[in-house]
Design a protein around this motif. Structure first.
Motif, mmCIF file in Angstrom:
data_model
loop_
_atom_site.group_PDB
_atom_site.id
_atom_site.type_symbol
_atom_site.label_atom_id
_atom_site.label_comp_id
_atom_site.label_asym_id
_atom_site.label_seq_id
_atom_site.Cartn_x
_atom_site.Cartn_y
_atom_site.Cartn_z
ATOM 1 N N ALA A 170 33.285 37.201 42.465
ATOM 2 C CA ALA A 170 34.216 37.556 41.393
ATOM 3 C C ALA A 170 33.633 37.200 40.032
ATOM 4 C CB ALA A 170 35.556 36.858 41.611
ATOM 5 N N ALA A 171 33.083 35.992 39.926
ATOM 6 C CA ALA A 171 32.514 35.570 38.644
ATOM 7 C C ALA A 171 31.349 36.465 38.233
ATOM 8 C CB ALA A 171 32.066 34.116 38.736
ATOM 9 N N ALA A 172 30.494 36.804 39.190
ATOM 10 C CA ALA A 172 29.323 37.630 38.880
ATOM 11 C C ALA A 172 29.732 39.049 38.511
ATOM 12 C CB ALA A 172 28.366 37.640 40.062
ATOM 13 N N THR A 176 29.221 40.914 34.765
ATOM 14 C CA THR A 176 28.452 42.151 34.619
ATOM 15 C C THR A 176 29.370 43.339 34.317
ATOM 16 O OG1 THR A 176 28.518 42.451 37.036
ATOM 17 C CG2 THR A 176 26.570 41.380 36.097
ATOM 18 N N ASP A 177 30.612 43.048 33.959
ATOM 19 C CA ASP A 177 31.610 44.072 33.587
ATOM 20 C C ASP A 177 31.906 45.059 34.714
ATOM 21 O OD1 ASP A 177 32.021 43.111 30.961
ATOM 22 O OD2 ASP A 177 30.176 44.076 30.306
ATOM 23 N N ASP A 178 31.753 44.610 35.947
ATOM 24 C CA ASP A 178 32.100 45.454 37.091
ATOM 25 C C ASP A 178 33.495 45.053 37.579
ATOM 26 O OD1 ASP A 178 32.317 46.954 39.366
ATOM 27 O OD2 ASP A 178 30.399 46.336 40.239
ATOM 28 N N ARG A 179 34.495 45.482 36.837
ATOM 29 C CA ARG A 179 35.868 45.068 37.152
ATOM 30 C C ARG A 179 36.404 45.736 38.406
ATOM 31 N NH1 ARG A 179 38.988 44.506 31.300
ATOM 32 N NH2 ARG A 179 37.441 43.128 30.334
ATOM 33 N N PHE A 203 41.544 31.382 42.069
ATOM 34 C CA PHE A 203 40.970 32.717 42.171
ATOM 35 C C PHE A 203 41.723 33.691 41.261
ATOM 36 C CE2 PHE A 203 40.403 36.864 44.373
ATOM 37 C CZ PHE A 203 39.017 36.931 44.326
ATOM 38 N N ALA A 204 43.056 33.610 41.273
ATOM 39 C CA ALA A 204 43.864 34.479 40.406
ATOM 40 C C ALA A 204 43.570 34.212 38.938
ATOM 41 C CB ALA A 204 45.347 34.274 40.699
ATOM 42 N N GLU A 205 43.409 32.940 38.582
ATOM 43 C CA GLU A 205 43.107 32.595 37.187
ATOM 44 C C GLU A 205 41.761 33.146 36.758
ATOM 45 O OE1 GLU A 205 43.445 28.375 37.161
ATOM 46 O OE2 GLU A 205 45.615 28.392 36.814
ATOM 47 N N LEU A 206 40.788 33.112 37.671
ATOM 48 C CA LEU A 206 39.473 33.672 37.365
ATOM 49 C C LEU A 206 39.578 35.158 37.059
ATOM 50 C CD1 LEU A 206 36.357 33.466 37.274
ATOM 51 C CD2 LEU A 206 36.350 33.808 39.747
ATOM 52 N N LEU A 207 40.340 35.884 37.873
ATOM 53 C CA LEU A 207 40.501 37.322 37.650
ATOM 54 C C LEU A 207 41.255 37.606 36.352
ATOM 55 C CD1 LEU A 207 41.378 38.585 41.250
ATOM 56 C CD2 LEU A 207 39.148 38.548 40.123
ATOM 57 N N VAL A 208 42.303 36.853 36.111
ATOM 58 C CA VAL A 208 43.092 37.058 34.889
ATOM 59 C C VAL A 208 42.246 36.762 33.649
ATOM 60 C CG1 VAL A 208 45.058 36.220 33.545
ATOM 61 C CG2 VAL A 208 45.316 36.674 35.990
ATOM 62 N N GLY A 210 39.233 37.131 33.409
ATOM 63 C CA GLY A 210 38.255 38.196 33.288
ATOM 64 C C GLY A 210 38.859 39.536 32.882
ATOM 65 N N GLY A 211 40.146 39.514 32.599
ATOM 66 C CA GLY A 211 40.804 40.745 32.130
ATOM 67 C C GLY A 211 41.508 41.532 33.204
ATOM 68 N N LEU A 212 41.624 40.973 34.408
ATOM 69 C CA LEU A 212 42.324 41.653 35.490
ATOM 70 C C LEU A 212 43.676 40.996 35.737
ATOM 71 C CD1 LEU A 212 39.442 42.082 38.095
ATOM 72 C CD2 LEU A 212 40.259 43.745 36.441
ATOM 73 N N VAL A 213 44.550 41.739 36.341
ATOM 74 C CA VAL A 213 45.844 41.187 36.750
ATOM 75 C C VAL A 213 45.786 41.022 38.247
ATOM 76 C CG1 VAL A 213 48.334 41.522 36.866
ATOM 77 C CG2 VAL A 213 47.063 42.286 34.848
ATOM 78 N N ALA A 214 45.791 39.786 38.723
ATOM 79 C CA ALA A 214 45.703 39.511 40.166
ATOM 80 C C ALA A 214 47.047 39.746 40.799
ATOM 81 C CB ALA A 214 45.264 38.066 40.401
#
Length: 216
Positions: A170-172, A176-179, A203-208, A210-214
């Motif tokens: 997820a972090a990688a 690399t902007d591969d959402r 994990f949800a916080e990492l996604l959020v 990064g601009g995603l809604v988990a």
């Protein structure tokens, strides 16, 4: 420390005992009995059986590896590391001891020692997921997400079945902007078994972040 040690328990036991199948006689029988006893949590009895194999040069390396695994489960990490180092000195190709030692160094927070050993594990076994996850995490932390993904690529299925592997991916992907690929990790994360709720929050916080809604 106990929780992290528990995560390594199966690998520490199984990989340390793998070489015993190549040996014969009473020493092999002692190692096999030690394996069964360790899996039952009877560590003192397992220790006694493994000690019997130390006297036989053909099983000494494997015995040190087993005893090192036992010490780790007893949370005697320094002793475990010394035994695993001796196992590797006696047999540099002992994959289980190499992996166990790298994991002990990780438990001790000695990444500078763990990483070269993980690299050696990967040389011995290019498919080893634990080594790939550790090395990929290190590359991600150093700001090399593309190298992290290169390390993950041969073992993507294993990464997606591991809490640490999913975090690394997820972090990688986000770096690399591969959402799209990052978002696709939500479903594998939901399928993980025996993962504490705090991991799912992280994990949800990492996604959020990064601009995603988990999805919950």
């Amino acid at each position: 420390m106990g929780t992290l040690a528990a995560l390594f328990r199966a690998v520490l036991v199984c990989s340390a005992l793998a070489p015993a199948t190549a040996f014969g006689g009473q020493a092999q029988a002692a190692l096999q009995k030690a394996a069964a006893l360790v899996q039952e949590g009877r560590l003192q009895e397992a220790d006694r059986q493994a000690q019997l194999a130390l006297a036989d040069p053909s099983t000494r390396a494997a015995a040190c590896s087993v005893l090192g695994a036992i010490r780790v489960q007893q949370e005697r990490l320094d002793e475990g590391a010394l035994l695993l180092q001796e196992a590797i000195r006696l047999d540099p190709g002992l994959l289980g001891a190499q992996l166990n030692l790298a994991q002990v160094y990780t438990l001790q927070g000695k990444d500078q020692l763990a990483l070269p050993v993980f690299r050696r594990v990967l040389e011995l076994d290019p498919s080893n997921a634990a080594a790939r996850i550790a090395l990929a995490r290190s590359e991600a932390e150093k700001g090399n997400p593309r190298r992290s993904l290169e390390l993950a690529q041969p073992a993507l299925a294993a990464f997606k079945q591991s809490p640490d592997g999913l975090m690394v991916l997820a972090a990688a992907f986000l770096k690399t902007d591969d959402r799209v690929s990052a978002a696709a990790l939500v479903e594998p994360a939901k399928r993980l078994a025996d993962v504490p709720p705090a991991w799912h929050v992280s994990f949800a916080e990492l996604l959020v972040d990064g601009g995603l809604v988990a999805e919950g």
